[in-house]
Design an enzyme around this catalytic site. Structure first.
Site, PDB file in Angstrom:
ATOM      1  N   ASP A 139       0.847  -1.191   0.000  1.00  0.00           N
ATOM      2  CA  ASP A 139       0.000   0.000   0.000  1.00  0.00           C
ATOM      3  C   ASP A 139       0.887   1.246   0.000  1.00  0.00           C
ATOM      4  OD1 ASP A 139      -3.109   0.677   0.735  1.00  0.00           O
ATOM      5  OD2 ASP A 139      -1.720   2.203   1.516  1.00  0.00           O
ATOM      6  N   ASN A 147      -2.699  12.948  -3.545  1.00  0.00           N
ATOM      7  CA  ASN A 147      -3.868  13.402  -4.304  1.00  0.00           C
ATOM      8  C   ASN A 147      -4.293  14.802  -3.889  1.00  0.00           C
ATOM      9  OD1 ASN A 147      -4.486  11.485  -6.212  1.00  0.00           O
ATOM     10  ND2 ASN A 147      -5.643  10.197  -4.788  1.00  0.00           N
ATOM     11  N   HIS A 152      -4.920  14.816  -8.627  1.00  0.00           N
ATOM     12  CA  HIS A 152      -5.155  13.406  -8.984  1.00  0.00           C
ATOM     13  C   HIS A 152      -4.226  12.915 -10.082  1.00  0.00           C
ATOM     14  CE1 HIS A 152      -8.930  13.940  -6.695  1.00  0.00           C
ATOM     15  NE2 HIS A 152      -8.700  12.666  -6.409  1.00  0.00           N
ATOM     16  N   ASP A 156      -2.189   9.555  -9.976  1.00  0.00           N
ATOM     17  CA  ASP A 156      -2.200   8.535 -11.034  1.00  0.00           C
ATOM     18  C   ASP A 156      -0.778   8.177 -11.464  1.00  0.00           C
ATOM     19  OD1 ASP A 156      -4.902   8.409 -10.968  1.00  0.00           O
ATOM     20  OD2 ASP A 156      -5.263   9.485 -12.859  1.00  0.00           O
ATOM     21  N   GLU A 182      -5.014   2.344  -3.825  1.00  0.00           N
ATOM     22  CA  GLU A 182      -3.556   2.436  -3.904  1.00  0.00           C
ATOM     23  C   GLU A 182      -2.912   1.154  -3.390  1.00  0.00           C
ATOM     24  OE1 GLU A 182      -5.581   4.119  -1.981  1.00  0.00           O
ATOM     25  OE2 GLU A 182      -4.728   4.585  -0.002  1.00  0.00           O
TER      26      GLU A 182
END
Lengths: 262, 125
Positions: A139, A147, A152, A156, A182
């Site tokens: 994770d 973010n 965002h 990404d 994630e």
């Protein structure tokens, strides 16, 4: 043959016409034989003519049938060719669809569906062969912060980069995918907790070194939980233990790896 | 004869025949349960149109997937057009396809083989 008969005819006509044979006893018989011969010849000609007619008619029909047969044959071949082509098109489409349904759109890695299918397969294989397999849940730490602060698109990019690092650190039989959000999963067949731990360390090091965006003042780390499949259990139990180990890693301050007890 | 109008579905193409304009349009996929029933109406309509003077007939095809019996039916329609063309009837086919799906063009090309009438394969963006 025809000329012979014509010559003979002329001679007979001449003989029959000569006055000195008018009362000859054979004259009448010759006359009759000659007429009968002419009659037969005419008849033979007619029969031949009719027979020829039939023959050419049947030949025509044969040619016509043959032509139609060849045409149907060509049509059938064309039909099969086109139909096969459509079938190939469908098969390729199926492959593309199946690929799309097993892949995570953003990272290009296996998606959760694909991972679950593989977990099931590996569990069956492990039960048969007795060889262990391990699961690592990874994770990204503080992903929400990336973010929220960088947007965002940066989030990404981080996901894609972590995906790339995972993919490049795998061995041939390993599979990695995006479990959700994630969170990533690695499935490592024939691997013990110890060697899975070593692999996870390399991955985490690469993430620290490569996945961040230093110009944006952003560094990235990841936490990992690892478990080994136990014979006979459902794979979801092994996933749960990896998840629990991951939670423990988070609790201990993140950027670390926790092993679930074998 | 009147216009032909068959509503399309997931497995059958939308078909419309405009009697006055002389245009027959087929759009979509074709793998019907009974393609004989479906295409008999089309073949009937084409036959009637061709028997009614020598007005131009144009087929506008936007077909994607065809199963074998549909391929056969389309070939039968093209045979009708071929015969009509041989008798001096102005007939033509325009097979439309999406440029991203080049395979539809390849298939149209295969249909086009042996057809003597004007047959265009038209790309769209």
């Amino acid at each position: 043959m025809k000329r012979d008969i014509e010559d003979l005819g002329r001679r007979i006509e001449q003989l029959l016409a000569q006055p000195e044979y008018r009362d000859h006893p054979l004259r009448e018989a010759l006359d009759e034989v000659w007429r009968a011969l002419l009659d037969q010849t005419t008849r033979l000609d007619r029969v031949t003519h009719i027979s020829d007619g039939y023959q050419s008619l049947s030949k025509e029909r044969e040619n016509d049938l043959d032509e139609r047969f060849q045409k149907q044959l060509r049509k059938l071949e064309k039909l099969a060719r086109i139909s096969d082509h459509y079938q190939r098109m469908m098969q390729d489409l199926n492959v593309a669809l199946s690929d799309a349904s097993n892949r995570d759109v953003l990272t290009g890695l296996a998606n959760r569906r694909h991972l679950m299918h593989r977990l099931k397969e590996e569990s069956e294989r492990a039960s048969r062969s007795g060889l262990p397999y391990t699961i690592a849940m990874l994770d990204i730490d503080h992903f929400k912060r990336i973010n929220d602060t960088l947007g965002h698109a940066a989030g990404d990019r981080a996901l894609i980069e972590v995906g790339r690092i995972l993919q490049s650190s795998l061995r041939e039989y390993d599979l990695c995918g995006r479990w959700g959000g994630e969170e990533f999963m690695l499935i490592m067949p024939g691997t013990t907790l110890v060697s899975a731990h070593a692999l996870a360390q390399r991955v985490c090091k690469s993430i620290r070194e490569q996945a961040g965006e230093p110009q944006a003042g952003q560094s990235i780390s990841a936490s990992v939980g690892i478990s080994a499949y136990r014979h006979g259990e459902h794979y979801s139990d092994a996933v749960e233990r990896a998840d629990a180990a991951l939670l423990e890693a988070k609790r201990r301050g993140r950027d670390c790896i926790m092993l679930s007890e074998a | 004869m009147s216009n032909l109008s068959i509503t399309g579905s997931q497995s059958t193409p939308a078909i419309s025949g405009d009697w006055n304009a002389g245009i027959l349009t087929m759009t979509g996929d074709s793998y019907p349960e009974n393609s004989f029933d479906l295409f008999n109406q089309v073949i009937d309509w084409v036959e009637h149109f061709l028997a009614d003077g020598k007005r131009p007939l144009s087929l506008e095809l936007h077909l994607l997937y065809l199963n074998t019996s549909s391929v056969r039916a389309i070939m039968d329609v093209f045979d009708l057009l071929d015969d009509a063309h041989a008798e001096g009837h102005p007939v033509s086919v325009n097979w439309h396809y999406d440029r991203r799906n080049e395979r539809v063009a390849e298939l149209a090309e295969e249909f086009k083989e042996d057809c003597s009438f004007p047959f265009a394969i038209v790309a769209h963006d």
